[in-house]
Design an enzyme around this catalytic site. Structure first.
Site, PDB file in Angstrom:
ATOM      1  N   PHE A   1       0.815  -1.214   0.000  1.00 19.49           N
ATOM      2  CA  PHE A   1       0.000   0.000   0.000  1.00 19.49           C
ATOM      3  C   PHE A   1       0.846   1.261   0.000  1.00 19.49           C
ATOM      4  O   PHE A   1       0.356   2.342  -0.290  1.00 19.49           O
ATOM      5  CB  PHE A   1      -0.996   0.018   1.173  1.00 19.49           C
ATOM      6  CG  PHE A   1      -0.344   0.043   2.527  1.00 19.49           C
ATOM      7  CD1 PHE A   1       0.072   1.222   3.112  1.00 19.49           C
ATOM      8  CD2 PHE A   1      -0.150  -1.148   3.225  1.00 19.49           C
ATOM      9  CE1 PHE A   1       0.677   1.237   4.360  1.00 19.49           C
ATOM     10  CE2 PHE A   1       0.452  -1.144   4.476  1.00 19.49           C
ATOM     11  CZ  PHE A   1       0.867   0.052   5.035  1.00 19.49           C
ATOM     12  N   ASP A   2       2.138   1.139   0.313  1.00 17.89           N
ATOM     13  CA  ASP A   2       3.008   2.313   0.304  1.00 17.89           C
ATOM     14  C   ASP A   2       4.460   1.848   0.236  1.00 17.89           C
ATOM     15  O   ASP A   2       4.821   0.855   0.869  1.00 17.89           O
ATOM     16  CB  ASP A   2       2.781   3.144   1.568  1.00 17.89           C
ATOM     17  CG  ASP A   2       3.356   4.546   1.478  1.00 17.89           C
ATOM     18  OD1 ASP A   2       3.773   4.951   0.372  1.00 17.89           O
ATOM     19  OD2 ASP A   2       3.381   5.241   2.500  1.00 17.89           O
TER      20      ASP A   2
ATOM     21  N   ILE B   1       3.031   6.499  12.709  1.00 15.63           N
ATOM     22  CA  ILE B   1       2.284   5.544  13.534  1.00 15.63           C
ATOM     23  C   ILE B   1       3.124   5.134  14.749  1.00 15.63           C
ATOM     24  O   ILE B   1       4.353   5.173  14.704  1.00 15.63           O
ATOM     25  CB  ILE B   1       1.841   4.305  12.713  1.00 15.63           C
ATOM     26  CG1 ILE B   1       3.035   3.547  12.141  1.00 15.63           C
ATOM     27  CG2 ILE B   1       0.861   4.699  11.618  1.00 15.63           C
ATOM     28  CD1 ILE B   1       2.677   2.239  11.466  1.00 15.63           C
TER      29      ILE B   1
ATOM     30  N   TYR C   1      -2.743   2.473  12.286  1.00 15.96           N
ATOM     31  CA  TYR C   1      -3.655   3.593  12.102  1.00 15.96           C
ATOM     32  C   TYR C   1      -4.876   3.492  13.015  1.00 15.96           C
ATOM     33  O   TYR C   1      -5.498   4.488  13.332  1.00 15.96           O
ATOM     34  CB  TYR C   1      -4.107   3.681  10.642  1.00 15.96           C
ATOM     35  CG  TYR C   1      -2.969   4.000   9.721  1.00 15.96           C
ATOM     36  CD1 TYR C   1      -2.420   5.279   9.688  1.00 15.96           C
ATOM     37  CD2 TYR C   1      -2.412   3.031   8.885  1.00 15.96           C
ATOM     38  CE1 TYR C   1      -1.358   5.584   8.853  1.00 15.96           C
ATOM     39  CE2 TYR C   1      -1.357   3.337   8.049  1.00 15.96           C
ATOM     40  CZ  TYR C   1      -0.831   4.610   8.041  1.00 15.96           C
ATOM     41  OH  TYR C   1       0.215   4.904   7.222  1.00 15.96           O
TER      42      TYR C   1
END
Length: 188
Positions: A50-51, A70, A96
């Site tokens: 996702f990143d 985070i 998150y």
């Protein structure tokens, strides 16, 4: 890879060392709280990336302990040394959680980050004993990353070539069986 280390005592943040730092490597301190990292984040459930900073070979920088990342990163990066690569697995409450989750990440997702600590620096305005040493170390790490990426690409190419060769052998066997079968019934 080493064994997973439970950094929080409740299984919320697990760290597994992928590549150890050199023995004389520095880590984040009160005097060196700014860190530069290279990372890739995936969803534990699906393995979906996702990143990542790998696609554009960029560096992500932040100050440890300021709550700008985070919780898992603030916890795990404190335990790392420059040059170390670690897999950090974070439960939702250390990632998150229910608040502030990016749209493509479920709030209850367990996340896995492979993080390389590239550098530790002083806050802006502080002095660093040997800036040239730090620059040289960063250049060396960049070269190591580039070499690792080239090795990875070469391994991928070899796997693809092996797959293609195997597929060609299977196809050749199938063709051979077809031609054998055609001749048997007609020779009476």
């Amino acid at each position: 890879m080493g064994d997973a280390i439970d950094l929080t005592g409740d299984g919320g943040v697990l760290k597994t060392i992928v590549r150890k730092a050199k023995a004389d490597a520095t880590g984040p301190t009160e005097n060196l709280p700014l860190v530069d990292v290279h990372y890739e984040g995936t969803l534990a459930e699906t393995g979906e990336v996702f990143d990542t900073t790998h696609e554009d070979n960029s560096i992500f920088s932040f100050e440890i302990g300021k709550g700008t990342v985070i919780k898992a990163w603030d916890i795990a990066l404190k335990t790392m040394k420059v040059g170390e690569v670690a897999k950090i697995t974070c439960k939702p409450e250390y990632a998150y959680g229910s608040a502030g989750s990016p749209p493509d990440i479920p709030p209850d997702a367990t996340l896995i980050f492979e993080v390389e600590l590239v550098a530790c620096q002083p806050r802006k305005g502080s002095s660093l004993g040997s800036v040239s040493d730090e620059k040289a170390r960063l250049e060396e790490l960049k070269r190591e990353r580039e070499m690792a990426a080239a090795r990875k690409e070469e391994e991928k190419k070899k796997r693809e070539e092996a797959k293609a060769a195997a597929a060609a052998r299977v196809q050749a066997k199938l063709e051979a069986k077809k031609t054998q079968g055609k001749g048997k019934g007609k020779a009476k």
